[in-house]
Enzyme design. Structure first.
Site, short mmCIF file in Angstrom:
data_model
loop_
_atom_site.label_atom_id
_atom_site.label_comp_id
_atom_site.label_asym_id
_atom_site.label_seq_id
_atom_site.Cartn_x
_atom_site.Cartn_y
_atom_site.Cartn_z
N ARG A 136 37.78 88.48 73.24
CA ARG A 136 38.56 88.07 72.08
C ARG A 136 39.96 88.66 72.25
NH1 ARG A 136 42.26 87.25 68.45
NH2 ARG A 136 41.55 86.55 66.40
N ARG A 182 37.41 79.33 103.13
CA ARG A 182 36.32 78.34 103.09
C ARG A 182 36.79 77.01 103.66
NH1 ARG A 182 35.41 78.47 96.79
NH2 ARG A 182 37.68 78.26 97.01
N HIS A 233 46.38 77.68 95.47
CA HIS A 233 45.26 78.38 94.83
C HIS A 233 45.83 79.58 94.10
CE1 HIS A 233 41.51 80.59 94.34
NE2 HIS A 233 40.88 79.46 94.62
N LYS A 260 52.01 67.39 92.03
CA LYS A 260 51.18 68.37 92.73
C LYS A 260 50.26 67.64 93.71
CE LYS A 260 50.81 72.53 90.15
NZ LYS A 260 49.93 73.39 89.37
N ILE A 261 50.07 68.23 94.85
CA ILE A 261 49.19 67.62 95.84
C ILE A 261 47.81 68.27 95.73
CG2 ILE A 261 48.90 67.06 98.28
CD1 ILE A 261 51.56 66.02 97.12
N MET A 262 46.84 67.44 95.41
CA MET A 262 45.49 67.96 95.22
C MET A 262 44.93 68.54 96.53
SD MET A 262 44.78 67.59 92.09
CE MET A 262 46.44 67.78 91.52
N GLY A 263 44.21 69.64 96.39
CA GLY A 263 43.62 70.26 97.59
C GLY A 263 44.50 71.31 98.21
N ARG A 266 27.43 75.80 92.36
CA ARG A 266 28.03 76.93 91.65
C ARG A 266 27.10 77.48 90.56
NH1 ARG A 266 33.31 78.62 91.45
NH2 ARG A 266 33.18 78.21 93.69
N ASP A 292 38.53 72.37 98.53
CA ASP A 292 38.37 70.97 98.14
C ASP A 292 39.02 70.00 99.13
OD1 ASP A 292 36.84 71.44 95.90
OD2 ASP A 292 38.57 71.66 94.57
N HIS A 301 32.70 82.27 93.56
CA HIS A 301 34.08 82.55 93.96
C HIS A 301 34.80 83.47 92.97
CE1 HIS A 301 38.08 81.19 95.76
NE2 HIS A 301 37.34 81.62 96.77
C1 LIG Z 1 37.90 74.89 94.38
C2 LIG Z 1 39.11 74.96 93.52
O1 LIG Z 1 39.02 74.81 92.34
S1 LIG Z 1 40.55 75.28 94.31
C3 LIG Z 1 41.82 74.59 93.29
C4 LIG Z 1 41.77 73.10 93.33
N1 LIG Z 1 42.96 72.52 92.67
C5 LIG Z 1 43.89 71.84 93.34
O2 LIG Z 1 43.81 71.63 94.54
C6 LIG Z 1 45.00 71.27 92.52
C7 LIG Z 1 46.35 71.46 93.18
N2 LIG Z 1 46.79 72.85 93.12
C8 LIG Z 1 47.35 73.35 91.98
O3 LIG Z 1 47.60 72.65 91.00
C9 LIG Z 1 47.67 74.83 91.94
O4 LIG Z 1 47.91 75.33 93.24
C10 LIG Z 1 46.55 75.65 91.26
C11 LIG Z 1 46.26 75.06 89.88
C12 LIG Z 1 45.28 75.60 92.08
C13 LIG Z 1 47.00 77.10 91.12
O5 LIG Z 1 48.02 77.07 90.22
P1 LIG Z 1 48.83 78.33 89.62
O6 LIG Z 1 48.34 79.59 90.17
O7 LIG Z 1 48.83 78.17 88.15
O8 LIG Z 1 50.27 78.08 90.20
P2 LIG Z 1 51.31 76.95 89.77
O9 LIG Z 1 50.63 75.66 89.49
O10 LIG Z 1 52.16 77.52 88.70
O11 LIG Z 1 52.13 76.82 91.12
C14 LIG Z 1 53.13 77.73 91.56
C15 LIG Z 1 54.21 76.95 92.28
O12 LIG Z 1 53.64 76.30 93.44
C16 LIG Z 1 53.71 74.89 93.29
N3 LIG Z 1 52.43 74.32 93.67
C17 LIG Z 1 51.23 74.92 93.54
N4 LIG Z 1 50.28 74.10 93.99
C18 LIG Z 1 50.88 72.98 94.39
C19 LIG Z 1 50.42 71.78 94.95
N5 LIG Z 1 49.13 71.59 95.16
N6 LIG Z 1 51.32 70.83 95.26
C20 LIG Z 1 52.64 71.03 95.05
N7 LIG Z 1 53.15 72.15 94.53
C21 LIG Z 1 52.27 73.12 94.20
C22 LIG Z 1 53.97 74.62 91.81
O13 LIG Z 1 54.60 73.41 91.58
C23 LIG Z 1 54.78 75.82 91.43
O14 LIG Z 1 56.09 75.61 91.88
P3 LIG Z 1 57.34 76.13 90.99
O15 LIG Z 1 57.18 77.63 90.93
O16 LIG Z 1 58.51 75.65 91.77
O17 LIG Z 1 57.18 75.48 89.64
O1 LIG Z 2 38.78 80.53 92.47
C1 LIG Z 2 39.31 79.59 91.86
O2 LIG Z 2 40.22 79.73 91.00
C2 LIG Z 2 38.90 78.19 92.14
C3 LIG Z 2 38.02 78.08 93.33
O3 LIG Z 2 38.47 78.11 94.46
C4 LIG Z 2 36.59 78.01 93.11
O4 LIG Z 2 36.13 78.04 91.97
O5 LIG Z 2 35.84 77.91 94.11
#
Ligand SMILES: CC(=O)SCCNC(=O)CCNC(=O)[C@H](O)C(C)(C)COP(=O)(O)OP(=O)(O)OC[C@H]1O[C@@H](n2cnc3c(N)ncnc32)[C@H](O)[C@@H]1OP(=O)(O)O
Ligand SMILES: O=C([O-])CC(=O)C(=O)O
Length: 373
Positions: A358, A272, A262, A256-259, A339, A314, A188
């Site tokens: 660096r 996906r 992005h 934050k709500i998981m899933g 991965r 996810d 990804h």
């Molecule tokens: C396969 C993977 O790895 S995909 C990623 C899996 N992770 C998750 O599902 C965890 C939940 N999601 C998140 O925490 C985020 O969306 C991330 C970490 C994936 C991306 O985060 P970033 O690009 O750093 O954005 P950030 O976390 O700053 O979010 C931006 C805004 O959207 C909000 N937001 C983003 N994701 C979420 C969420 N899942 N639930 C609620 N609010 C959210 C943030 O609170 C923030 O709001 P604000 O500007 O009012 O403070």
């Molecule tokens: O691209 C990302 O930041 C996270 C993701 O969706 C992955 O690793 O599949």
């Protein structure tokens, strides 16, 4: 040296590497891998095709696919010492930490660790891809005091992986869906774990070190660990209505709500996730039980309305894994195992055209002209 003062927290939007491996085309909803769209490939091809594409730069012929499957099944068995180490881990160890240990220990069995050639690194990738299903499944089995299983060479790569986890030979549908999930998780572009692996590889450290670091990165709930967290959240509700209430309460508490969300897609659905949603519908129909699908759809609609946020992979992979009978703590280890294909390709590319990572900092601390008491 004059340091550029532009600071991007979390390196948001920063181009960190030049690569011909993969690229997220958010406009078209495509995940380009060596020129092909992974989303399209997920409908016509299997996981091992993507492994070949990532490690050899092209899709395999029928003969090459068979050769790859044989190469992997010939290396399924784990050295006894790896199992011994896994057996010594405390019962409280998370399978993701056991996997991190397993990847690290496997490095010790590599007799030409100092060889960073492409050919040697590709062989390492095959060894890891072959052995990680056994590390993932058996570390869990050991921690749960279940019987360690030996791989079944007669099954396909994905069927054997799922068999090692559940102890049952999967049906055709289960095998196909699991294989598709591995394909979708395979690569990804530049997520945190890939960046971590490339940063480590850029010191000319080895593949095992780079991937061990990547396991640690992937474990976090903001990254791969989200699939596990999604499932626990779903299990906290019994109906679509209860799930909506649960999410609303979390949002009220600014959780934050998981899933959802992005870094790259953010206001769009992860392409996906759509494929895994279809797989969930298929599994639900086969099981005659669409409760999880209904709950997920209710959550998806609520998040779109309340936050303008959409599911990532996810979100739908979690209930799919649940319906496949996979223990929750193995969701992220499975993600990592898949991965490994993409990560290894990135390590190879980093070594091929290396520049040490660096960066500099924006210093916000004090500067004293004399020693303070
Ligand atoms: C396969 C993977 O790895 S995909 C990623 C899996 N992770 C998750 O599902 C965890 C939940 N999601 C998140 O925490 C985020 O969306 C991330 C970490 C994936 C991306 O985060 P970033 O690009 O750093 O954005 P950030 O976390 O700053 O979010 C931006 C805004 O959207 C909000 N937001 C983003 N994701 C979420 C969420 N899942 N639930 C609620 N609010 C959210 C943030 O609170 C923030 O709001 P604000 O500007 O009012 O403070
Ligand atoms: O691209 C990302 O930041 C996270 C993701 O969706 C992955 O690793 O599949």
């Amino acid at each position: 040296m004059q340091v550029e003062q532009t600071y991007h927290p979390g390196l948001d939007g920063v181009i960190a590497a030049e690569t011909d491996l993969s690229f997220l085309d958010t406009e078209q909803g495509q995940i380009i891998i060596h020129g092909y769209d992974l989303i399209q490939l997920s409908k016509t091809n299997g996981y091992l095709d993507i492994v070949h594409l990532l490690l050899k730069g092209e899709l395999p012929s029928e003969q090459e696919r068979l050769a790859l499957a044989e190469r992997l099944s010939g290396s399924y068995d784990l050295p006894e010492a790896v199992l011994d180490v896994l057996k010594r881990l405390p019962a409280s160890t998370h399978p993701m930490d056991a996997l991190r240990t397993g990847v690290s220990v496997l490095g010790g069995f590599d007799t030409r660790l100092d060889d960073r050639s492409e050919e040697a690194n590709r062989e390492r990738a095959y060894e890891l891809l072959a052995k990680l299903p056994a590390v993932v499944a058996n570390s869990y089995r050991i921690l749960e005091k279940k019987q360690v299983l030996t791989p079944k060479d007669s099954l396909s790569y994905s069927a054997n992986f799922l068999y090692m986890i559940t102890g049952n030979v999967p049906s055709e549908l289960e095998e196909r869906v699991f294989d598709q999930s591995l394909l979708l998780y395979s690569e990804h572009e530049m997520p945190n774990s890939t960046f971590a692996a490339r940063v480590i590889a850029s010191t000319l450290s080895d593949m095992y070190g780079a991937l061990t670091g990547a396991v640690a990165s992937l474990k976090g709930h903001l990254h791969g660990g989200a699939n596990e967290a999604v499932m626990y959240m779903l299990l906290d509700a019994n109906s679509p209505e209860e799930f909506e209430t649960l999410l609303s309460n979390k949002l009220k508490k600014k959780e934050k709500i998981m899933g959802f969300g992005h870094r790259v897609y953010m206001k769009k659905i992860d392409p996906r996730a759509l494929i895994m949603k279809e797989a969930l519908a298929e599994l639900s129909q086969a099981a005659g039980d669409d409760r999880l699908l209904q709950m997920c759809e209710a959550g998806e609609a609520l998040m779109a309305k309340e936050k303008g946020l959409y599911p990532n992979l996810d979100y739908y992979a979690a209930p799919v894994y649940w319906m496949l009978g996979i223990p929750i703590s193995l969701y992220t280890p499975i993600f990592f195992s898949s991965r490994t294909a993409g990560l290894s390709a990135h390590v190879i590319e980093q070594h091929r055209n290396n520049k040490l990572f660096r960066p500099r900092v924006k210093y916000t601390g004090p500067r004293y002209t004399s020693v303070q008491k």
